[in-house]
Design a protein around this motif. Structure first.
Motif, PDB file in Angstrom:
ATOM      1  N   ASP A  43       0.753  -1.117  -0.005  1.00 21.81           N
ATOM      2  CA  ASP A  43      -0.064   0.015   0.024  1.00 21.81           C
ATOM      3  C   ASP A  43       0.803   1.166  -0.045  1.00 21.81           C
ATOM      4  N   VAL A  44       0.753   2.153   0.826  1.00 22.13           N
ATOM      5  CA  VAL A  44       1.622   3.283   1.036  1.00 22.13           C
ATOM      6  C   VAL A  44       2.727   3.068   1.862  1.00 22.13           C
ATOM      7  N   HIS A  45       3.051   1.978   2.456  1.00 23.93           N
ATOM      8  CA  HIS A  45       3.811   1.676   3.455  1.00 23.93           C
ATOM      9  C   HIS A  45       5.227   1.125   2.630  1.00 23.93           C
ATOM     10  N   LYS A  46       6.289   1.745   2.993  1.00 22.42           N
ATOM     11  CA  LYS A  46       7.667   1.212   2.370  1.00 22.42           C
ATOM     12  C   LYS A  46       8.801   1.210   3.614  1.00 22.42           C
ATOM     13  N   LEU A  47       9.500   0.204   3.355  1.00 25.96           N
ATOM     14  CA  LEU A  47      10.344  -0.213   4.231  1.00 25.96           C
ATOM     15  C   LEU A  47      11.673  -0.728   3.694  1.00 25.96           C
ATOM     16  N   ASP A  48      13.038  -0.161   4.092  1.00 28.25           N
ATOM     17  CA  ASP A  48      14.110  -0.611   3.538  1.00 28.25           C
ATOM     18  C   ASP A  48      14.856  -1.383   4.651  1.00 28.25           C
ATOM     19  N   HIS A  49      15.200  -2.623   4.321  1.00 28.95           N
ATOM     20  CA  HIS A  49      16.057  -3.279   5.236  1.00 28.95           C
ATOM     21  C   HIS A  49      17.323  -3.619   4.855  1.00 28.95           C
ATOM     22  N   TYR A  50      18.227  -3.369   5.742  1.00 31.01           N
ATOM     23  CA  TYR A  50      19.682  -3.688   5.168  1.00 31.01           C
ATOM     24  C   TYR A  50      20.176  -5.156   5.814  1.00 31.01           C
ATOM     25  N   ILE A  79       0.963  -1.348   8.386  1.00 29.82           N
ATOM     26  CA  ILE A  79      -0.116  -1.740   7.664  1.00 29.82           C
ATOM     27  C   ILE A  79      -1.302  -1.684   8.397  1.00 29.82           C
ATOM     28  N   GLU A  80      -1.373  -2.479   9.324  1.00 33.00           N
ATOM     29  CA  GLU A  80      -2.674  -2.682   9.927  1.00 33.00           C
ATOM     30  C   GLU A  80      -2.899  -1.584  10.916  1.00 33.00           C
ATOM     31  N   GLY A  81      -1.985  -0.414  11.172  1.00 34.25           N
ATOM     32  CA  GLY A  81      -2.139   0.686  11.824  1.00 34.25           C
ATOM     33  C   GLY A  81      -1.811   0.410  13.459  1.00 34.25           C
TER      34      GLY A  81
END
Length: 84
Positions: A43-50, A79-81
């Protein structure tokens, strides 16, 4: 060392609800940091994980994917708030 397709396929096999490679999950190599970067998007959530190469190797060898699993759990909560 594994390639990005192998790692992406492994992630989507372990966490099929997060989406498909190239759409919701992508993997790239950060030459400067010498680490994998797992890009997660839902959705509108983004996450970068090293992800260190040793952690990626453990994950690929079915030993453990702890740090990545924690990041995916955090993305799900966002995402679930249910942010901390």
């Amino acid at each position: 060392m594994h390639d990005k397709k192998e790692l992406c396929d492994k992630i989507t096999a372990l966490y099929p609800d997060i989406g498909a490679c190239g759409m919701n999950v992508d993997v790239s190599w950060d030459e400067q940091e010498k680490m994998w970067v797992v890009h997660l998007e839902k959705d509108v959530h983004k996450l970068d994980h090293y992800l260190a190469t040793t952690d990626a190797d453990y994950c690929m060898d079915d030993k453990q994917c702890v740090s990545l699993g924690l990041e995916i759990a955090q993305l799900r909560k966002n995402i679930e708030g249910k942010q901390f």
